[in-house]
Design a protein around this motif. Structure first.
Motif, PDB file in Angstrom:
ATOM      1  N   LYS A  26     -12.725 -41.968  23.934  1.00 18.63           N
ATOM      2  CA  LYS A  26     -14.204 -41.699  24.516  1.00 18.63           C
ATOM      3  C   LYS A  26     -14.115 -40.320  23.209  1.00 18.63           C
ATOM      4  O   LYS A  26     -12.902 -39.695  22.525  1.00 18.63           O
ATOM      5  CB  LYS A  26     -14.150 -41.413  25.946  1.00 18.63           C
ATOM      6  N   VAL A  28     -15.270 -37.263  21.667  1.00 18.80           N
ATOM      7  CA  VAL A  28     -15.188 -35.902  21.850  1.00 18.80           C
ATOM      8  C   VAL A  28     -15.615 -35.084  20.947  1.00 18.80           C
ATOM      9  O   VAL A  28     -15.270 -34.664  19.356  1.00 18.80           O
ATOM     10  CB  VAL A  28     -13.294 -35.099  22.560  1.00 18.80           C
ATOM     11  N   TYR A  30     -16.122 -31.066  19.426  1.00 22.46           N
ATOM     12  CA  TYR A  30     -16.200 -29.646  19.489  1.00 22.46           C
ATOM     13  C   TYR A  30     -17.524 -29.437  18.550  1.00 22.46           C
ATOM     14  O   TYR A  30     -16.738 -29.611  17.022  1.00 22.46           O
ATOM     15  CB  TYR A  30     -14.531 -29.490  18.871  1.00 22.46           C
ATOM     16  N   TYR A  72     -20.129 -39.213  25.055  1.00 23.17           N
ATOM     17  CA  TYR A  72     -19.707 -38.262  24.316  1.00 23.17           C
ATOM     18  C   TYR A  72     -19.486 -37.122  25.278  1.00 23.17           C
ATOM     19  O   TYR A  72     -20.202 -37.291  25.479  1.00 23.17           O
ATOM     20  CB  TYR A  72     -19.735 -37.861  22.713  1.00 23.17           C
ATOM     21  N   GLN A  73     -17.968 -36.387  24.569  1.00 22.98           N
ATOM     22  CA  GLN A  73     -18.294 -35.422  25.450  1.00 22.98           C
ATOM     23  C   GLN A  73     -18.287 -34.233  24.568  1.00 22.98           C
ATOM     24  O   GLN A  73     -17.749 -34.129  23.429  1.00 22.98           O
ATOM     25  CB  GLN A  73     -16.455 -35.391  26.334  1.00 22.98           C
ATOM     26  N   GLU A  74     -18.720 -33.277  24.956  1.00 23.74           N
ATOM     27  CA  GLU A  74     -19.141 -32.093  23.993  1.00 23.74           C
ATOM     28  C   GLU A  74     -18.342 -30.876  24.491  1.00 23.74           C
ATOM     29  O   GLU A  74     -18.446 -30.449  25.651  1.00 23.74           O
ATOM     30  CB  GLU A  74     -20.946 -31.610  24.130  1.00 23.74           C
ATOM     31  N   ILE A  75     -17.591 -30.019  23.808  1.00 20.79           N
ATOM     32  CA  ILE A  75     -16.911 -28.909  23.840  1.00 20.79           C
ATOM     33  C   ILE A  75     -17.637 -28.111  23.029  1.00 20.79           C
ATOM     34  O   ILE A  75     -16.951 -28.423  21.861  1.00 20.79           O
ATOM     35  CB  ILE A  75     -15.395 -29.326  23.728  1.00 20.79           C
ATOM     36  N   THR A 551      -7.024 -32.871  26.980  1.00 18.96           N
ATOM     37  CA  THR A 551      -6.810 -31.488  27.162  1.00 18.96           C
ATOM     38  C   THR A 551      -5.771 -31.383  28.336  1.00 18.96           C
ATOM     39  O   THR A 551      -6.081 -31.785  29.012  1.00 18.96           O
ATOM     40  CB  THR A 551      -8.031 -31.187  27.972  1.00 18.96           C
TER      41      THR A 551
END
Length: 559
Positions: A26, A28, A30, A72-75, A551
């Motif tokens: 996946k 991520v 940043y 997607y993962q958003e940080i 994480t």
């Protein structure tokens, strides 16, 4: 609060399952923070994009958004500072976990408090059980003399006690433990150690230095697997909470078995670069194992040995005598005195194994440079990255030898905040300038890595950065820094904790900077340590720790 903690631990455990292999592929993303890459060609970027356990992009946010895929993962960093994953070049990892679970006397500021804390701890223990741990520091007490068995015998009549000074090179045993070990006024000190005896009576005081500690510690029963797992769990949690993504560990065989178990089970949340006892080189060489064997989560890295003791124990080995005794130069280790260390280093290096040896005093450091020079002359040329651990007191002429021989100086700046209070009592004011020569080593082009020596000192890397940058001592007497000409910049300290340690582990192509095709190891913190008052660095809080794309710690999830 309790339910939140359970949720946090469950969520983190689910993440652990991906650590030993690739993280799920996946993306991520940043962004919206200060992202320091550590790459001199592009020190800061707007965003970072990872896929699985790798960095795939570091650059502008606009370009990163063009590469985003569905799901997607958003940080959102919300202004936080993102660093390459910090590492620690010198820990005793399982022992560090044990110290978190056991007796800690570091906070004692008087002999009375020292005894009271010990008594409180013993009160909850079964009769006959061993009392270990300690971490005491007599230099913090109203009387600076070393403690004696008489100070603790009355509170420990039914339990053997062996408690270490914080540097690990001195321990105090009570009368019960001394009797069990058969240590009397007639007992001769072993090579590389000293049984301290009362000058008037000749009786042991209870203080044991370096190899003499083994006379008592050999009697302590081995910890159970359950206990060691508890200690490792505590160590991994502490490392994650402090932003550490890799440690260079002093590893014994039982520790290695435990690390392998955790890696197979997906529970290893910090990279571990192991350093086995140097005497084990024959077993590794016989199997054809060389440095770097293993995975990028768990490697057999190098071999560890001692060439001398510590300054606090007055067993660090110097060319000139201690000011307290004109006939005392410190204590070379027994394997230096009998020439085993030199011979083992030559053989181990020839077998393709990396060497890393503890050296505190200037004579011990010079001796290890002699060994490195002999290895370079006698063994075939290769990229060996010989390491000297601590490199604490150096003659000027030996700094150039570090560079010439490509010897890595593996140093622990956090020690200087203690040493600066009392080092002059051991070696005198005129020799203090030999201590922790960070700036001189960097100016000479020497590769430096930074760490803590945990459990001996705090594992917190920000206290180490603070110490290297300010050199302020605990007694408050050096506001401009102890030996201020050796202060270095925040960036130089961060590089030592990132790329410097990666280089020392032969992993600079995979770790140490935020660049594409390197592992997604990040430390995200609550303040921009490059811009704030250096006094505030030591109070830095970690917001998120990422190892191998996963994480492993989030401050928001912990609350």
């Amino acid at each position: 609060m309790k339910l939140k903690k359970i949720f946090y631990k469950t969520a983190i455990f689910a993440c652990f399952l991906t650590l030993s292999g690739n993280a799920q592929m996946k993306q991520v993303f940043y962004h919206n923070g200060v992202i320091y890459t550590g790459n001199p060609q592009q020190k800061y970027v707007e965003s970072v994009l990872t896929e699985g356990n790798l960095i795939v992009f570091a650059g502008s946010e606009a370009e990163a958004r063009k590469k985003l895929q569905p799901g997607y993962q958003e940080i959102n960093l919300k202004g936080a500072l993102m660093l390459p994953g910090l590492s620690d070049d010198h820990v005793h990892f399982v022992s560090g976990g044990e110290s978190l679970a056991g007796l800690n006397l570091r906070g004692a500021t008087s002999t009375t408090e020292f005894t009271q804390l010990l008594q409180q701890f013993i009160s909850g223990k079964e009769k006959g059980s061993w009392i270990t741990g300690g971490d005491w520091d007599h230099e913090s007490w109203e009387k600076k003399d070393l403690p004696t068995k008489e100070m603790i015998d009355d509170v420990s009549p039914d339990n053997p006690v062996l408690i270490h000074r914080f540097d690990g090179h001195i321990a105090l045993a009570n009368s019960v433990a001394l009797r069990m070990a058969g240590i009397t006024s007639a007992t001769v000190s072993p090579p590389g150690g000293e049984i301290v005896k009362d000058k008037k009576t000749g009786e042991p005081t209870g203080i044991l230095i370096d190899n003499a500690i083994d006379l008592v510690s050999a009697l302590i029963p081995d910890a159970s697997l359950k206990e060691k797992e508890e200690w490792l769990n505590l160590a991994l949690e502490e490392a994650a909470k402090l932003g550490l993504t890799m440690v260079h560990d002093i590893t014994y065989r039982d520790d290695l078995r435990l690390y392998q178990k955790y890696e197979k089970e997906g529970r290893l949340t910090c990279r571990i670069y192991t350093r086995m006892p140097v005497a084990d080189f024959k077993y590794l060489a016989a199997l054809g194992i060389q440095s770097g064997f293993g995975s990028d989560m768990l490697k057999i890295g190098s071999l560890k040995a001692f060439s001398d003791g510590s300054l606090g124990a007055a067993s660090a080995w110097f060319f000139d005598p201690y000011v307290t005794d004109p006939n005392w130069y410190g204590l070379p280790s027994d394997i230096v005195s009998n020439d085993s260390l030199r011979s083992w280093c030559l053989q181990a290096d020839a077998a393709g194994l990396q060497i890393s040896v503890h050296a505190i005093g200037d004579r011990a450091n010079s001796y290890m440079l002699d060994v490195a020079e002999e290895i370079n002359a006698k063994n075939p040329p290769r990229d060996r990255r010989f390491r000297i651990e601590h490199a604490q007191h150096l003659r000027t002429e030996d700094i150039a030898r570090f560079k010439k021989l490509n010897v890595v100086a593996s140093m622990q700046p956090v020690h200087l905040v203690d040493d600066g209070n009392w080092a002059h009592k051991r070696i005198g004011e005129d020799r203090i300038s030999s201590s922790y020569r960070f700036a001189d080593l960097l100016a000479a082009g020497v590769h430096i890595g930074f760490g803590s020596d945990w459990w001996v000192a705090s594992l917190n890397p920000f206290r180490g950065i603070y110490a290297a940058v300010t050199r302020r001592t605990l007694d408050g007497k050096n506001p401009n820094g102890w030996i201020p000409e050796q202060k270095i910049s925040v960036e130089q300290a961060v590089v030592a904790y990132t790329l410097g340690n990666a280089y020392a582990a032969f992993m600079e192509d995979k770790l140490g900077t935020i660049d594409p095709n390197k592992y997604a190891d990040f430390t995200i913190i609550d303040r921009n340590i490059f811009e704030i008052d250096p006094e505030l660095i030591k109070d830095t809080q970690v917001l998120r720790t990422v190892v191998n794309g996963v994480t492993v710690y989030s401050k928001s999830a912990e609350r």
